[in-house]
Design an enzyme around this catalytic site. Structure first.
Site, PDB file in Angstrom:
ATOM      1  N   CYS A 136      37.646  42.719  30.747  1.00 28.89           N
ATOM      2  CA  CYS A 136      38.023  42.913  32.149  1.00 28.89           C
ATOM      3  C   CYS A 136      39.271  42.105  32.476  1.00 28.89           C
ATOM      4  O   CYS A 136      39.201  40.894  32.711  1.00 28.89           O
ATOM      5  CB  CYS A 136      36.866  42.500  33.072  1.00 28.89           C
ATOM      6  SG  CYS A 136      37.236  42.713  34.830  1.00 28.89           S
ATOM      7  N   CYS A 139      39.227  40.561  35.947  1.00 33.31           N
ATOM      8  CA  CYS A 139      38.422  39.349  36.034  1.00 33.31           C
ATOM      9  C   CYS A 139      39.119  38.146  35.421  1.00 33.31           C
ATOM     10  O   CYS A 139      39.062  37.037  35.967  1.00 33.31           O
ATOM     11  CB  CYS A 139      37.082  39.551  35.326  1.00 33.31           C
ATOM     12  SG  CYS A 139      36.175  41.039  35.787  1.00 33.31           S
ATOM     13  N   ASP A 140      39.759  38.344  34.272  1.00 32.18           N
ATOM     14  CA  ASP A 140      40.195  37.208  33.458  1.00 32.18           C
ATOM     15  C   ASP A 140      41.696  37.114  33.224  1.00 32.18           C
ATOM     16  O   ASP A 140      42.158  36.144  32.603  1.00 32.18           O
ATOM     17  CB  ASP A 140      39.495  37.266  32.095  1.00 32.18           C
ATOM     18  CG  ASP A 140      37.974  37.226  32.232  1.00 32.18           C
ATOM     19  OD1 ASP A 140      37.485  36.526  33.132  1.00 32.18           O
ATOM     20  OD2 ASP A 140      37.287  37.910  31.447  1.00 32.18           O
TER      21      ASP A 140
END
Length: 328
Positions: A136, A139-140
């Protein structure tokens, strides 16, 4: 020992969508039962730092899910550690079979079983999940500001991840097993025009390279599918973007699905084609797949379930007045 339980609202799944539905369902006095499944807390339990959850500058994924579970319990939801192996939506009350031997019946159901990122299955990939290997970018990606990263894949997800990562990374290398991408042409055009992105064709990920103290990725070893030769590329992060698999096996033959198994809901709603059945979170969301959007859909599903049950109650025939009948 087999047993039977009935609830007005059964929630299947325990990620942000499921726990939020439990909070709202309990506040609506529906006394919901939530079945956690084989991975209580969902995908966030295998995520380390979460920096895009509103109200928390940074929170550990497992800690966030424990807080959500505690919140759901505090509002009155019953949380059960069980796994639903069969679900019958052909008639009401709906019936769910748990691995524990318990049969659950419900007047309404919220499906919140989520989705799982597809992985390559490499031991080194598993070893560095959460320590440089991710599925992701949203997300990261922030963690790789000014660093070099590698994206594995060739579809829309891979190209979108690569393009997004250019907002942070100094260089993005896209690795694909063929010599052409499956992504939409407009995405390909953006990819090829971006000076930060290099594409390596006819290669697959052979191994993720890294250290143990502290754990972290230092590079990747790639295999050339044409001659079997190996090459190494230094990087700080690896993003596996070969698609997601929605956990819709329970309802695949009962509800309409699209985009590879995501449950279809009505526009601007979590309602499915079966009255009383609602779907929330990654099981229906093939676009955003974020914790915050899943939580929002969990809220919607519980509110819609409450309204559905209230309408059912209002339409039900009134019970006869026993005293009046006896007096006659």
């Amino acid at each position: 020992m087999s047993s039977a339980r009935h609830t007005r609202l059964l929630i299947i799944g325990s990620g942000p969508a499921g726990y939020t539905a439990a909070v709202y369902g309990a506040r609506a006095m529906l006394e919901p039962i939530l079945i956690q499944g084989i991975q209580p807390g969902g995908q966030l339990t295998i995520t380390t730092e979460v920096e895009n959850w509103p109200g928390d500058t940074e929170v550990q994924g497992p800690d966030l899910m424990l807080r959500m579970e505690a919140h759901a319990k505090a509002t009155g939801a019953e949380i059960i550690a069980d796994h639903i192996s069969a679900l019958d939506l052909s008639r009401r009350p709906f019936t769910a079979a748990g691995d524990s031997g318990t049969t659950y019946t419900a007047d309404a159901v919220v499906l919140a079983t989520g989705a799982q990122a597809k992985w390559l299955g490499l031991p080194s990939e598993e070893k560095f999940k959460g320590f440089g290997v991710s599925a992701c970018a949203t997300c990261d990606g922030f963690f790789y500001r000014g660093q070099e990263v590698v994206v594995i894949g060739g579809g829309n997800s891979a190209v979108e991840e690569a393009l997004f990562l250019t907002n942070f990374a100094a260089k993005v290398t896209l690795v694909h097993r063929r010599d052409e991408l499956r992504a939409e042409r407009i995405l390909q055009d953006r990819l090829f025009r971006n000076p930060k992105i290099e594409t390596i064709w006819f290669h697959t990920l052979d191994e993720v390279l890294g250290g143990d103290n502290p754990p972290g990725v230092t590079g990747v070893r790639l295999r050339d599918l044409r001659d079997g030769s190996l090459r190494e590329i230094p990087c700080s992060g690896v993003f596996v973007a070969i698609g997601h698999a929605p956990a819709s096996e329970l309802v695949a033959d009962q509800l309409e699905t699209h985009h590879g198994g995501y449950v279809v809901t009505k526009p601007d709603s979590t309602a499915t084609a079966i009255p009383g059945v609602f779907a929330a979170g990654d099981i229906t969301d093939h676009v955003f797949r974020q914790a915050v959007t899943s939580a929002g859909m969990g809220c919607m599903a519980a509110l819609e379930a409450e309204r559905f049950l209230a309408a059912e109650d209002a339409a039900a025939p009134a019970a006869p007045d026993v005293a009046a009948v006896g007096a006659g």
